[in-house]
Design an enzyme around this catalytic site. Structure first.
Site, short mmCIF file in Angstrom:
data_model
loop_
_atom_site.label_atom_id
_atom_site.label_comp_id
_atom_site.label_asym_id
_atom_site.label_seq_id
_atom_site.Cartn_x
_atom_site.Cartn_y
_atom_site.Cartn_z
N TYR A 51 -83.80 39.50 -114.00
CA TYR A 51 -83.79 38.04 -114.20
C TYR A 51 -85.00 37.42 -113.49
O TYR A 51 -85.26 36.23 -113.64
CB TYR A 51 -82.51 37.39 -113.66
CG TYR A 51 -81.22 37.88 -114.27
CD1 TYR A 51 -81.22 38.68 -115.41
CD2 TYR A 51 -79.99 37.55 -113.71
CE1 TYR A 51 -80.03 39.14 -115.96
CE2 TYR A 51 -78.80 37.99 -114.26
CZ TYR A 51 -78.83 38.79 -115.37
OH TYR A 51 -77.64 39.24 -115.92
N HIS A 113 -77.46 47.95 -114.08
CA HIS A 113 -77.44 46.90 -115.11
C HIS A 113 -76.98 47.41 -116.48
O HIS A 113 -76.11 46.81 -117.12
CB HIS A 113 -78.83 46.27 -115.20
CG HIS A 113 -78.84 44.87 -115.73
ND1 HIS A 113 -79.75 43.94 -115.35
CD2 HIS A 113 -78.03 44.24 -116.61
CE1 HIS A 113 -79.52 42.79 -115.96
NE2 HIS A 113 -78.47 42.96 -116.74
N1 LIG Z 1 -74.86 42.31 -117.21
C1 LIG Z 1 -75.46 41.89 -118.30
O1 LIG Z 1 -75.96 42.67 -119.10
C2 LIG Z 1 -75.50 40.42 -118.58
C3 LIG Z 1 -75.88 39.95 -119.85
C4 LIG Z 1 -75.87 38.57 -120.05
C5 LIG Z 1 -75.52 37.70 -119.03
N2 LIG Z 1 -75.18 38.18 -117.79
C6 LIG Z 1 -74.77 37.29 -116.67
O2 LIG Z 1 -73.73 36.46 -117.13
C7 LIG Z 1 -74.09 35.11 -116.92
C8 LIG Z 1 -73.45 34.21 -117.95
O3 LIG Z 1 -73.79 34.59 -119.27
P1 LIG Z 1 -74.75 33.70 -120.20
O4 LIG Z 1 -75.61 32.83 -119.37
O5 LIG Z 1 -75.36 34.64 -121.17
O6 LIG Z 1 -73.73 32.83 -121.06
P2 LIG Z 1 -72.55 31.78 -120.78
O7 LIG Z 1 -72.34 31.58 -119.35
O8 LIG Z 1 -71.45 32.20 -121.67
O9 LIG Z 1 -73.16 30.46 -121.44
C9 LIG Z 1 -74.21 29.74 -120.85
C10 LIG Z 1 -74.54 28.58 -121.80
O10 LIG Z 1 -73.39 27.75 -121.93
C11 LIG Z 1 -73.72 26.41 -121.53
N3 LIG Z 1 -72.56 25.88 -120.82
C12 LIG Z 1 -72.16 26.17 -119.55
N4 LIG Z 1 -71.03 25.52 -119.25
C13 LIG Z 1 -70.68 24.80 -120.35
C14 LIG Z 1 -69.63 23.92 -120.65
N5 LIG Z 1 -68.68 23.64 -119.76
N6 LIG Z 1 -69.60 23.35 -121.89
C15 LIG Z 1 -70.57 23.64 -122.80
N7 LIG Z 1 -71.60 24.45 -122.57
C16 LIG Z 1 -71.66 25.04 -121.35
C17 LIG Z 1 -74.96 26.53 -120.66
O11 LIG Z 1 -75.76 25.37 -120.78
P3 LIG Z 1 -76.25 24.48 -119.50
O12 LIG Z 1 -76.94 25.41 -118.56
O13 LIG Z 1 -77.17 23.49 -120.13
O14 LIG Z 1 -75.01 23.86 -118.94
C18 LIG Z 1 -75.67 27.72 -121.30
O15 LIG Z 1 -76.40 27.31 -122.45
C19 LIG Z 1 -75.62 35.13 -116.96
O16 LIG Z 1 -76.18 33.96 -116.43
C20 LIG Z 1 -75.88 36.37 -116.18
O17 LIG Z 1 -75.72 36.11 -114.78
C21 LIG Z 1 -75.16 39.53 -117.57
#
Ligand SMILES: NC(=O)c1ccc[n+]([C@@H]2O[C@H](COP(=O)([O-])OP(=O)(O)OC[C@H]3O[C@@H](n4cnc5c(N)ncnc54)[C@H](OP(=O)(O)O)[C@@H]3O)[C@@H](O)[C@H]2O)c1
Length: 283
Positions: A51, A113
């Site tokens: 990241y 990861h």
């Molecule tokens: N291990 C892996 O391979 C892997 C892969 C992907 C992700 N991850 C981890 O998982 C975390 C979360 O996954 P992600 O970021 O892919 O997706 P997520 O948390 O499912 O979704 C994030 C998105 O949703 C929006 N959002 C957040 N809260 C909201 C709400 N209450 N209502 C409407 N929209 C909302 C955010 O926008 P705003 O920011 O504008 O609020 C952003 O666009 C990542 O940040 C990372 O740390 C790990």
């Protein structure tokens, strides 16, 4: 408001029931987002070498601890070893590099990861994480994106069971079988993209009706569904109001029928981008 349950890991350390996702938060805005999340009450922050934000995550945590006077042990900081560092010696060095970038006394949770099975180095990577734990670089160790067969393989090889497996999980892909394997093995499930990167079925009646009944948002319903299933969602939000809302899950609960209806939104092809860890690889 009911306090959300804390998970006890298989190494006896504990893990908050909701964490803060930090991809793709970087730079000044990244530090500000981590600080506002901690001020909102998050006590688990997820990062990764890939990241490119361990520096600002660590800075946000340090600034928060200094301003709040809270003890370092109150915040769990997690990061991940990238695929290009699986080779044993490289993985050991990578752990020290992550620690230096975070600027903390230790990495609380260090994960592999992605397993990248075709490269065949995930066993070496796991042995290195075991060694990094021995050396005190990492407090707890685990994996991400590991299918059950690879979990069993690294456990058989080292005798060490990962404390967590962080996997894709949201209503379209609830990971029922893998969660059952985790329960058998004593592994806590963390959910990445718990809101499906905002593509979760917010408008499906199963979600919208529960939101209306409970007087909360569809996103809160989905996050509460994760918590009631026993998985640890890691929602990312750069918006302080949404950060607060995504953690405010203790004042309502979903009944059995609502839980079943949300889980029934599962689709065989429900993954967001076809990231099957048996074939999808990230370096
Ligand atoms: N291990 C892996 O391979 C892997 C892969 C992907 C992700 N991850 C981890 O998982 C975390 C979360 O996954 P992600 O970021 O892919 O997706 P997520 O948390 O499912 O979704 C994030 C998105 O949703 C929006 N959002 C957040 N809260 C909201 C709400 N209450 N209502 C409407 N929209 C909302 C955010 O926008 P705003 O920011 O504008 O609020 C952003 O666009 C990542 O940040 C990372 O740390 C790990």
């Amino acid at each position: 408001m009911e306090a959300l349950p804390t998970h006890v890991l298989n190494d006896d350390h504990s893990l908050p029931s909701v964490g803060f996702g930090t991809y793709p938060l970087v730079g000044e805005q990244g530090t500000a987002a981590v600080r506002s999340a901690l001020e909102a009450g998050y006590r688990l922050v997820d990062s990764a070498v890939n990241y490119e934000n361990e520096g600002v995550v660590g800075r946000g945590v340090r600034e928060f601890l200094a301003a709040s006077g809270l003890d370092r042990s109150e915040v769990t900081v997690q990061t991940k070893l990238p695929g290009r560092h699986h080779d044993y010696e490289r993985a050991i060095a990578s752990g020290y590099e992550s620690l230096a970038r975070l600027g903390l006394d230790r990495i609380d949770v260090l994960l592999i990861h992605w397993p990248n099975p075709s490269r065949g180095l995930y066993l070496e990577a796991w042995r290195a994480l075991v060694e990094l734990r021995e050396r005190g670089v990492a407090r707890s160790i685990g994996v991400s994106n590991f299918p059950a067969r690879l979990l069993r393989e690294i456990i058989a090889d080292t005798g060490v069971t990962p404390a967590v497996n962080q996997v894709e999980m949201h209503p379209l892909f609830p990971q029922e079988e893998l969660r059952a394997a985790h329960a058998d093995l004593g592994i806590v499930t963390q959910a990445w993209s718990p809101l499906g990167k905002r593509q979760a079925p917010f408008e499906a009646p199963a979600v919208a009706d529960a939101a209306a009944r409970c007087g909360v948002s569809p996103a809160q319903v989905i996050l509460r569904w994760h918590v009631q299933l026993g998985s640890v969602p890691l929602p990312k939000s750069a918006t302080p109001e949404r950060q607060v809302a995504n953690l405010a899950l203790g004042s309502f609960s979903l009944d059995e029928e609502e839980m079943r209806a949300i889980s029934a939104l599962a689709r065989p092809d429900g993954r967001l981008f076809g990231g099957d860890p048996e074939t999808h690889e990230e370096m």
